[in-house]
Design an enzyme around this catalytic site. Structure first.
Site, short mmCIF file in Angstrom:
data_model
loop_
_atom_site.label_atom_id
_atom_site.label_comp_id
_atom_site.label_asym_id
_atom_site.label_seq_id
_atom_site.Cartn_x
_atom_site.Cartn_y
_atom_site.Cartn_z
N LYS A 51 0.79 -1.22 0.00
CA LYS A 51 0.00 0.00 0.00
C LYS A 51 0.82 1.28 0.00
O LYS A 51 0.32 2.34 -0.34
CB LYS A 51 -0.95 0.01 1.21
CG LYS A 51 -2.07 -1.00 1.13
CD LYS A 51 -3.08 -0.72 0.05
CE LYS A 51 -4.17 0.19 0.48
NZ LYS A 51 -5.30 0.20 -0.48
N SER A 305 0.01 -9.90 -1.23
CA SER A 305 -0.04 -8.43 -1.09
C SER A 305 0.29 -7.90 0.29
O SER A 305 0.53 -6.71 0.44
CB SER A 305 -1.42 -7.94 -1.52
OG SER A 305 -2.42 -8.60 -0.78
C1 LIG Z 1 -2.97 -6.79 2.01
C2 LIG Z 1 -3.93 -6.16 1.05
N1 LIG Z 1 -4.23 -6.82 -0.08
C3 LIG Z 1 -5.07 -6.32 -0.98
C4 LIG Z 1 -5.70 -5.10 -0.80
C5 LIG Z 1 -6.66 -4.59 -1.84
O1 LIG Z 1 -6.25 -3.43 -2.49
P1 LIG Z 1 -7.29 -2.50 -3.22
O2 LIG Z 1 -8.15 -1.85 -2.18
O3 LIG Z 1 -6.46 -1.53 -3.96
O4 LIG Z 1 -8.12 -3.38 -4.12
C6 LIG Z 1 -5.41 -4.35 0.36
C7 LIG Z 1 -6.03 -3.06 0.61
O5 LIG Z 1 -5.80 -2.40 1.60
C8 LIG Z 1 -4.52 -4.91 1.32
O6 LIG Z 1 -4.21 -4.25 2.45
#
Ligand SMILES: Cc1ncc(COP(=O)(O)O)c(C=O)c1O
Length: 510
Positions: A51, A305
């Site tokens: 992020k 992520s």
């Molecule tokens: C660990 C993680 N993965 C995925 C996402 C999803 O991202 P987005 O809101 O841009 O779709 C987030 C959003 O905060 C996140 O913290």
């Protein structure tokens, strides 16, 4: 549209704060799925998620005259940390509005990164509205977590890295979706440079706002969102992110909580790191895709992520991972209430590992055993149930029964009024496949077991609590047998926990 995003992504400033993360081959996942699976390791970023890419890129675009007034956002999660760190590095004040319910650990981590936490309201929506009000009053720049072209472009730098790191063809990239900023940036870049690569979004079944929006052809607001994958617990996708998803996302796959837990385990097995639920979504979606398409030999990338997970959630994750993998069957099995029937039932299960065995005497004819059994997959579960039925055991399959998984497994038991001569013992034995069956074999078939609780907690020793009906003169015989069996044991008949909650007669404390 993509070329305008390509430019933004290519000039995005993220590397003052973010790293170029590795694209790791996941050996075990590759072997298990029959494809070549790579993990894009965004869990290795300084605040353990991607992020900060979008947050930093957005904050660097703020005109000099507005920087003085600072930035503001609403978030209790990874965006909060991304904004706090990015602003701190740029010497800009950051205010982070968080719901009052935010765990203190997250409030502290914002403060540690140089941000000013403001606690307001009971939900994210309350915090969001308050942040907008404060921004209006004090002239701070609001940094949206996903619905902003510069945030989207910052997240899109991940795609540029993946395509550089893997110049050979990629069949599909799996991307978690919350509000859609990450997938918006990734999809815009990939579809411009390699349109043949599929972009597959992944959402939890109970927080599927992009799936719902794409199906409806417009942004919809979910009444409720599941909080297990807190990083992606979003009610409504953004205006800009929805536009991008409609244009460039090939499909969105939905996964269950148990499947997410299984994916956390898969990632652990390959990397020895622990992803947060949102961070493991992509792997859960990848597995589901491979199963549905029966594909093999493909090159697949999953974006891991983030890794911001509270340690105490791991108990739940470990508990549910086997179910998500379809490696544990939960069955209620009716067996005759007579000496030896437990042993016979266990024999039918063969050398399978028993994960749980729970039973309490209810009436003098039949007994219901709550059993957890390790299996290789769905087929084996069906075969096992058929085999038990053939041998005259009625079975209720509870593998997908939420009430059973969450509550009933902990509630089997209670008092057995009217049951005579029950003694309670606690045993320990070294944990290995078949050890429960060996234990019952050594005990012999002449005793009536009236209470049994065993749960495999993954420790070296299995622990059993067992009630046996023994009349006065047989007590010595039993004692002798237990000593000969060679397992450490202790009698617990007088234990108040047993007397109060599971004894043969209901008593009250004091
Ligand atoms: C660990 C993680 N993965 C995925 C996402 C999803 O991202 P987005 O809101 O841009 O779709 C987030 C959003 O905060 C996140 O913290």
């Amino acid at each position: 549209m993509p070329s305008h995003y390509i430019e933004r992504i290519l000039r995005a400033r993220v590397y003052d704060v973010a790293k170029e993360t590795p694209l790791n081959l996941a050996k075990q996942l590759s072997e298990r799925t029959g494809n070549t699976v790579y993990l894009k390791r965004e869990d290795l970023q300084p605040v353990f998620s991607f992020k900060l890419r979008g947050a930093y890129n957005r904050i660097t675009q703020i005109p000099v005259e507005a920087r003085e007034r600072g930035v503001i956002t609403a978030s209790a999660g990874n965006h909060a940390q991304g904004v706090a760190l990015s602003a701190h590095l740029l010497g800009i004040k950051a205010t982070i509005v968080m719901p009052k319910t935010t765990p203190p650990i997250k409030v502290r981590s914002v403060r540690r990164l140089g941000g000013k936490p403001v606690l307001h309201g009971d939900s994210y929506d309350d915090a969001y509205q308050h942040a907008l009000t404060l921004a209006g009053e004090h002239g701070q720049t609001f940094i949206h977590p996903f619905d902003d072209p510069e945030v989207i472009a910052g997240q899109g730098t991940i795609a540029a890295e993946i395509l550089r790191q893997h110049p050979a063809p990629i069949d599909a990239i799996f991307v978690p979706i919350g509000g859609g900023g990450l997938i918006g940036g990734v999809a815009a870049y990939v579809k411009y440079v390699r349109p043949e690569t599929k972009i597959v979004g992944v959402e939890p079944e109970d927080a599927a706002c992009m799936h719902a929006a794409l199906a409806a052809g417009k942004r919809v607001s979910l009444q409720q969102v599941g909080l297990f994958a807190d990083g992606v617990a979003v009610r409504q996708v953004g205006v800009e992110t929805f536009k991008l998803a409609k244009l460039y996302v090939d499909e969105v796959i939905l996964v269950s909580t148990d499947e997410i837990c299984a994916a956390i385990k898969d990632i652990f097995e390959d990397t020895r790191t622990i992803a947060e639920p949102a961070g493991a979504l992509s792997v859960a979606g990848l597995k589901k895709y491979v199963q549905r398409e029966s594909c093999s030999g493909k090159s697949l990338v999953a974006i891991e992520s983030g890794a911001n997970i509270n340690f105490d959630r791991l108990r739940h994750v470990a508990e549910r991972a086997e179910l998500g993998e379809q490696r544990e069957a939960l069955l209620a099995v009716e067996i005759p209430e007579r000496p030896g029937s437990f042993h016979q039932f266990c024999k039918l299960l063969g050398r399978r590992s028993i994960t749980e065995f729970n039973y309490r005497y209810a009436d003098s004819r039949n007994a219901q055993v709550f059993a957890g059994i390790e299996i290789a997959g769905d087929e084996e579960r069906k075969d096992l149930i058929a085999r038990l039925n053939e041998h005259g055991y009625p079975v209720t399959d509870m593998t997908d029964n939420e009430v059973a998984k969450l509550h009933i497994r902990y509630m089997v038991g209670g008092h057995a009024p009217g049951l005579k001569n029950e003694l309670l013992y606690r045993f320990e034995f070294p944990e290995r496949p078949g050890s429960l069956f060996d234990f019952l074999t050594r005990l012999g078939r002449s005793w009536n077991i009236s209470l049994f609780h065993y749960r495999n907690h993954g420790s070296a020793y299995g622990r059993v609590l067992m009630g046996i009906q023994v009349s006065g003169q047989d007590k010595e015989k039993l004692q002798g047998l237990l000593e000969k069996m060679g397992y450490p044991f202790a009698e617990e008949t007088a234990n108040p926990a047993y007397q109060l909650f599971a004894g043969t007669d209901q008593i009250t404390a004091g």
